[in-house]
Every structure is written in structure tokens, then in C-alpha cells.
Design a protein around this motif. Structure first.
Motif, PDB file in Angstrom:
ATOM      1  N   ASP A   1     -12.084 -11.604  -9.055  1.00 30.34           N
ATOM      2  CA  ASP A   1     -12.429 -12.962  -9.492  1.00 30.34           C
ATOM      3  C   ASP A   1     -11.439 -13.552 -10.484  1.00 30.34           C
ATOM      4  O   ASP A   1     -11.528 -14.731 -10.815  1.00 30.34           O
ATOM      5  N   LEU A   2     -10.493 -12.772 -10.979  1.00 30.19           N
ATOM      6  CA  LEU A   2      -9.581 -13.280 -12.008  1.00 30.19           C
ATOM      7  C   LEU A   2      -8.435 -14.083 -11.400  1.00 30.19           C
ATOM      8  O   LEU A   2      -7.801 -13.653 -10.439  1.00 30.19           O
ATOM      9  N   ASP A   3      -8.170 -15.251 -11.992  1.00 31.89           N
ATOM     10  CA  ASP A   3      -7.052 -16.071 -11.525  1.00 31.89           C
ATOM     11  C   ASP A   3      -5.722 -15.337 -11.702  1.00 31.89           C
ATOM     12  O   ASP A   3      -4.776 -15.547 -10.944  1.00 31.89           O
ATOM     13  N   GLN A   4      -5.669 -14.452 -12.721  1.00 27.15           N
ATOM     14  CA  GLN A   4      -4.431 -13.722 -12.992  1.00 27.15           C
ATOM     15  C   GLN A   4      -4.115 -12.707 -11.887  1.00 27.15           C
ATOM     16  O   GLN A   4      -2.999 -12.212 -11.789  1.00 27.15           O
ATOM     17  N   CYS A   5      -5.122 -12.377 -11.076  1.00 31.11           N
ATOM     18  CA  CYS A   5      -4.934 -11.379 -10.011  1.00 31.11           C
ATOM     19  C   CYS A   5      -5.118 -12.037  -8.656  1.00 31.11           C
ATOM     20  O   CYS A   5      -6.034 -11.709  -7.899  1.00 31.11           O
ATOM     21  N   SER A   6      -4.265 -12.973  -8.346  1.00 33.33           N
ATOM     22  CA  SER A   6      -4.351 -13.641  -7.052  1.00 33.33           C
ATOM     23  C   SER A   6      -3.494 -12.894  -6.025  1.00 33.33           C
ATOM     24  O   SER A   6      -2.506 -12.260  -6.374  1.00 33.33           O
ATOM     25  N   ALA A   7      -3.907 -12.983  -4.764  1.00 35.03           N
ATOM     26  CA  ALA A   7      -3.153 -12.317  -3.700  1.00 35.03           C
ATOM     27  C   ALA A   7      -1.780 -12.944  -3.556  1.00 35.03           C
ATOM     28  O   ALA A   7      -1.607 -14.143  -3.709  1.00 35.03           O
ATOM     29  N   GLN A   8      -0.783 -12.106  -3.272  1.00 34.91           N
ATOM     30  CA  GLN A   8       0.584 -12.573  -3.108  1.00 34.91           C
ATOM     31  C   GLN A   8       0.878 -12.812  -1.620  1.00 34.91           C
ATOM     32  O   GLN A   8       0.086 -12.479  -0.749  1.00 34.91           O
ATOM     33  N   GLY A   9       2.025 -13.390  -1.338  1.00 33.87           N
ATOM     34  CA  GLY A   9       2.376 -13.691   0.040  1.00 33.87           C
ATOM     35  C   GLY A   9       2.700 -12.454   0.851  1.00 33.87           C
ATOM     36  O   GLY A   9       2.578 -12.440   2.066  1.00 33.87           O
ATOM     37  N   GLU A  10       3.108 -11.382   0.178  1.00 35.63           N
ATOM     38  CA  GLU A  10       3.485 -10.157   0.871  1.00 35.63           C
ATOM     39  C   GLU A  10       2.256  -9.391   1.342  1.00 35.63           C
ATOM     40  O   GLU A  10       1.128  -9.757   1.053  1.00 35.63           O
ATOM     41  N   GLN A  11       2.483  -8.329   2.072  1.00 35.73           N
ATOM     42  CA  GLN A  11       1.398  -7.476   2.537  1.00 35.73           C
ATOM     43  C   GLN A  11       0.801  -6.730   1.341  1.00 35.73           C
ATOM     44  O   GLN A  11       1.483  -6.018   0.628  1.00 35.73           O
ATOM     45  N   GLU A  12      -0.521  -6.883   1.143  1.00 36.09           N
ATOM     46  CA  GLU A  12      -1.205  -6.179   0.065  1.00 36.09           C
ATOM     47  C   GLU A  12      -1.615  -4.788   0.535  1.00 36.09           C
ATOM     48  O   GLU A  12      -2.155  -4.619   1.631  1.00 36.09           O
ATOM     49  N   ILE A  13      -1.346  -3.789  -0.297  1.00 36.42           N
ATOM     50  CA  ILE A  13      -1.764  -2.416  -0.021  1.00 36.42           C
ATOM     51  C   ILE A  13      -2.772  -2.016  -1.094  1.00 36.42           C
ATOM     52  O   ILE A  13      -2.439  -1.956  -2.277  1.00 36.42           O
ATOM     53  N   PHE A  14      -3.992  -1.765  -0.674  1.00 35.89           N
ATOM     54  CA  PHE A  14      -5.124  -1.560  -1.584  1.00 35.89           C
ATOM     55  C   PHE A  14      -5.517  -0.092  -1.626  1.00 35.89           C
ATOM     56  O   PHE A  14      -5.670   0.552  -0.586  1.00 35.89           O
ATOM     57  N   ILE A  15      -5.691   0.442  -2.829  1.00 39.57           N
ATOM     58  CA  ILE A  15      -6.266   1.766  -3.024  1.00 39.57           C
ATOM     59  C   ILE A  15      -7.705   1.563  -3.495  1.00 39.57           C
ATOM     60  O   ILE A  15      -7.953   1.079  -4.605  1.00 39.57           O
ATOM     61  N   ASP A  16      -8.660   1.901  -2.639  1.00 40.27           N
ATOM     62  CA  ASP A  16     -10.085   1.778  -2.956  1.00 40.27           C
ATOM     63  C   ASP A  16     -10.597   3.174  -3.300  1.00 40.27           C
ATOM     64  O   ASP A  16     -11.057   3.917  -2.440  1.00 40.27           O
ATOM     65  N   ALA A  17     -10.478   3.530  -4.575  1.00 42.90           N
ATOM     66  CA  ALA A  17     -10.836   4.876  -5.028  1.00 42.90           C
ATOM     67  C   ALA A  17     -12.310   4.909  -5.398  1.00 42.90           C
ATOM     68  O   ALA A  17     -12.735   4.258  -6.340  1.00 42.90           O
ATOM     69  N   GLY A  18     -13.067   5.702  -4.655  1.00 47.78           N
ATOM     70  CA  GLY A  18     -14.510   5.699  -4.783  1.00 47.78           C
ATOM     71  C   GLY A  18     -15.068   4.632  -3.864  1.00 47.78           C
ATOM     72  O   GLY A  18     -15.655   3.642  -4.293  1.00 47.78           O
ATOM     73  N   GLY A  19     -14.850   4.819  -2.551  1.00 50.16           N
ATOM     74  CA  GLY A  19     -15.147   3.762  -1.586  1.00 50.16           C
ATOM     75  C   GLY A  19     -16.626   3.466  -1.420  1.00 50.16           C
ATOM     76  O   GLY A  19     -16.992   2.376  -1.029  1.00 50.16           O
ATOM     77  N   PHE A  20     -17.493   4.438  -1.669  1.00 53.44           N
ATOM     78  CA  PHE A  20     -18.945   4.341  -1.527  1.00 53.44           C
ATOM     79  C   PHE A  20     -19.334   3.782  -0.156  1.00 53.44           C
ATOM     80  O   PHE A  20     -19.338   4.492   0.826  1.00 53.44           O
ATOM     81  N   ASP A  21     -19.642   2.481  -0.059  1.00 52.34           N
ATOM     82  CA  ASP A  21     -20.114   1.916   1.206  1.00 52.34           C
ATOM     83  C   ASP A  21     -19.087   1.027   1.884  1.00 52.34           C
ATOM     84  O   ASP A  21     -19.372   0.429   2.923  1.00 52.34           O
ATOM     85  N   GLY A  22     -17.879   0.910   1.327  1.00 53.28           N
ATOM     86  CA  GLY A  22     -16.819   0.144   1.961  1.00 53.28           C
ATOM     87  C   GLY A  22     -16.833  -1.344   1.672  1.00 53.28           C
ATOM     88  O   GLY A  22     -15.909  -2.070   2.065  1.00 53.28           O
ATOM     89  N   LEU A  23     -17.835  -1.833   0.959  1.00 55.17           N
ATOM     90  CA  LEU A  23     -17.938  -3.279   0.759  1.00 55.17           C
ATOM     91  C   LEU A  23     -16.861  -3.822  -0.183  1.00 55.17           C
ATOM     92  O   LEU A  23     -16.504  -4.999  -0.096  1.00 55.17           O
ATOM     93  N   THR A  24     -16.317  -2.987  -1.062  1.00 53.47           N
ATOM     94  CA  THR A  24     -15.215  -3.456  -1.902  1.00 53.47           C
ATOM     95  C   THR A  24     -13.977  -3.706  -1.051  1.00 53.47           C
ATOM     96  O   THR A  24     -13.237  -4.665  -1.279  1.00 53.47           O
ATOM     97  N   THR A  25     -13.746  -2.861  -0.066  1.00 53.86           N
ATOM     98  CA  THR A  25     -12.632  -3.115   0.858  1.00 53.86           C
ATOM     99  C   THR A  25     -12.868  -4.400   1.652  1.00 53.86           C
ATOM    100  O   THR A  25     -11.927  -5.169   1.902  1.00 53.86           O
ATOM    101  N   ALA A  26     -14.112  -4.660   2.029  1.00 48.68           N
ATOM    102  CA  ALA A  26     -14.425  -5.921   2.714  1.00 48.68           C
ATOM    103  C   ALA A  26     -14.098  -7.112   1.816  1.00 48.68           C
ATOM    104  O   ALA A  26     -13.547  -8.122   2.272  1.00 48.68           O
ATOM    105  N   GLN A  27     -14.423  -7.001   0.529  1.00 50.92           N
ATOM    106  CA  GLN A  27     -14.087  -8.061  -0.428  1.00 50.92           C
ATOM    107  C   GLN A  27     -12.570  -8.217  -0.553  1.00 50.92           C
ATOM    108  O   GLN A  27     -12.047  -9.333  -0.654  1.00 50.92           O
ATOM    109  N   PHE A  28     -11.874  -7.087  -0.568  1.00 55.08           N
ATOM    110  CA  PHE A  28     -10.415  -7.122  -0.638  1.00 55.08           C
ATOM    111  C   PHE A  28      -9.837  -7.898   0.538  1.00 55.08           C
ATOM    112  O   PHE A  28      -8.923  -8.723   0.373  1.00 55.08           O
ATOM    113  N   MET A  29     -10.366  -7.657   1.734  1.00 55.23           N
ATOM    114  CA  MET A  29      -9.858  -8.351   2.916  1.00 55.23           C
ATOM    115  C   MET A  29     -10.091  -9.854   2.822  1.00 55.23           C
ATOM    116  O   MET A  29      -9.237 -10.656   3.231  1.00 55.23           O
TER     117      MET A  29
END
Length: 306
Positions: A166-194
Motif C-alpha cells: 500500500d505504500l506509494d514509496q514501494c510502487s511497481a517498476q517497469g521491469e519484471q518484478e521477482i517476488f520472494i514470498d517467505a511464509g506463503g501460507f495460503d498464497g493470497l499475498t502472492t495474488a496481491q503481488f500479481m
């Protein structure tokens, strides 16, 4: 470095006013155990949020016309009750499996009994993750849409959805984002990342608990750009003991000197761990999230070269 100097250094690293306020309140609570600091934090971040205040006003208007029940006796049902009990005269809580559950002072009744005795009450959904299933149950029981309100979406918007992206300081860049979801639990954080990167990314989900991995596959069946890594993140590649709970509370710890899991503790099992420095992935890692039940420091030590 003394505690005061360390605290000041952390405070100066925080990039926005709200994060600094949260940090100070949490620090003061740690020092004093006075819950007024937690209350101040919640008041200034959640209770004053326009989304929450407008929803509470809508609940009050509905309560003037109809009796109100909470659907769901889990953690979110209890949070909804605690935050609104002084404003809403709740009649009861409804749950598909009410055994041994409680929501404040409310009676928790089974869904079947509620439907059998239904007398026009307004049903307020409390869960985001189970919201669709709850809504389907209610509609199948013949309860009309004008007697259904959704608190799950509101609570989710203000809490889980706002944690990482939610932070404006952490906006997605134009390049390919590579996400490390450590402690994935139910996968919904990765869904939010997408959603955050408009699908222009790839997620590596570290989740050593098999029951959680089943949840991930279920929740991300329409998302192709991810890989589940069935290991725990740690300071080095090793074998650890995991207390597998099949929930967000699964945790890991180092094995004893004999390097074997204690046979007296049935819930613990040996698992593989890996450091981020040893983990090989395609592309440069751009975003790391960790929610690994106290193992964050060890995992950070294993990412010194990234």
C-alpha cells in the motif's frame, strides 16, 4: 549500540509518518505494556479510516431497521464484534461449525438452525477468505441480497491487503518484478503481488508446510507465474525442525545437537532450509516479504549478499 541509539537508528530509516507513529507506539507498548499505545495505534490507522467509519454508519442505519447477526465465529467475526459492540445491538453469531466457538457474549448458533428460525435478520459476513462460500450459503437458503452486508471485504481492505503493497514509496517498476514470498501460507499475498505489478512478475513462494502448499495451489490455480519452494528460509542451507500447524502459525527452529527431531513432539518434523544467498532463481530479486514466525532475523542473515 545501546537500546536508545538502536531505536533512533531504526526510527530514522522509516520512510513515512504513519510507519514512524506505529513504530513509536509499538516501542512504547514494549517498554510499558500499557495498552493505551496499542489503542492509539489502532485509532489513528484503522478506526479513523473513512472506509471503516462509513461502513459502521451503514451498519447503524441497517440496525435501526432490522435485527443483526454476524456470520462467522472465527477471528474476524470476533474482531467485527469487538469493534462494533457499543454501536450495534447484535442478536447472535452464526457459524457452520459452532462447536466450542464464541463471539463475545453472543450466542453462536449453527447455520441450519439459523435458517430454520430465520425471521428477516440482516446477515453480516465477517470473513474475506470464506466470503464467497458464505454468500452462496445465504443465497441458497433464500435470504435476499437486501438482508446481506459484507464486512469481510472492508476488514480485508484495511488489514491484510494493506500490509505489504500500500505504500506509494514501494510502487511497481517497469521491469519484471521477482517476488520472494517467505511464509506463503495460503498464497493470497502472492495474488496481491500479481495485482500490484499488473501480472508483470514472478513469485517464489517459500512454504515448508504441506497443508499450506495445498491451500496455495487451490488459491492460485488461475495464476501461472509462481513456483512453490517447499523449504524454509534460514541463514544457511540446513535441516530444521518444523512445528507444522497447517496455518499461518507454523514455525521452524534449529535441531538439537543430535540433529534429529524429538520423537516426543509429534507435531515436529525435519525439513530442508535454504538461504536466499544460496537460492538460485531466474532474474534479480526485487521484492522480499517475510512472515515466518520469528525466523526473519535468521533469513535476513542468509540474504547478506542480495
Amino acid at each position: 549500540m545501546c537500546i536508545a541509539e538502536c531505536s533512533k537508528k531504526i526510527y530514522q530509516k522509516l520512510a513515512d509518518v504513519q510507519s514512524r507513529m506505529i513504530y513509536l507506539n509499538r516501542l512504547n507498548y514494549s517498554l510499558t505494556e500499557d495498552r493505551c499505545f496499542i489503542e492509539d495505534m489502532v485509532n489513528r490507522t484503522l478506526r479513523q479510516n473513512p472506509l471503516w467509519t462509513s461502513f459502521c454508519e451503514a451498519l447503524e442505519r441497517e440496525a435501526e431497521k432490522n435485527r443483526m447477526v454476524i456470520f462467522g465465529a472465527g477471528i474476524w467475526g470476533n474482531i467485527l464484534y469487538q469493534e462494533t459492540e457499543k454501536r450495534i445491538p447484535w442478536k447472535a453469531s452464526v457459524d457452520s461449525d459452532p462447536q466450542n466457538k464464541c463471539v463475545g457474549q453472543l450466542e453462536v448458533v449453527s447455520f441450519d438452525r439459523f435458517v430454520e428460525d430465520y425471521a428477516g435478520e440482516t446477515v453480516v459476513l465477517s470473513s474475506y477468505k470464506n466470503g464467497r462460500e458464505m454468500y452462496r450459503q445465504i443465497r441458497d437458503a433464500g435470504i435476499p441480497d437486501d438482508r446481506i452486508m459484507d464486512a469481510g471485504d472492508v476488514i480485508y481492505e484495511l488489514t491484510e491487503k494493506a500490509i505489504y503493497f500500500d505504500l506509494d514509496q514501494c510502487s511497481a517498476q517497469g521491469e519484471q518484478e521477482i517476488f520472494i514470498d517467505a511464509g506463503g501460507f495460503d498464497g493470497l499475498t502472492t495474488a496481491q503481488f500479481m495485482n500490484w505489478c499488473n501480472g508483470k512478475g514472478y513469485s517464489y513462494i517459500f512454504e515448508p508446510d504441506e497443508r499450506n502448499r495445498l491451500l496455495i495451489r487451490k488459491n492460485l490455480k488461475h495464476i501461472p507465474n509462481y513456483e512453490i519452494v517447499p523449504k524454509a528460509l534460514w541463514s544457511r542451507t540446513a535441516r530444521l525442525a518444523m512445528d507444522a500447524k497447517g496455518s499461518f502459525a507454523s514455525s521452524v527452529s534449529e535441531l538439537g545437537e543430535n540433529k534429529e527431531v524429538d520423537p516426543e513432539v509429534d507435531s515436529k518434523e525435519a525439513i530442508e532450509s535454504v538461504s536466499l544467498d544460496d537460492f538460485v532463481c531466474e532474474g534479480r530479486i526485487t521484492y522480499i516479504k517475510m512472515d515466518i514466525e520469528g525466523a526473519e532475523m535468521e533469513a535476513l542473515r542468509g540474504a547478506a549478499h542480495i
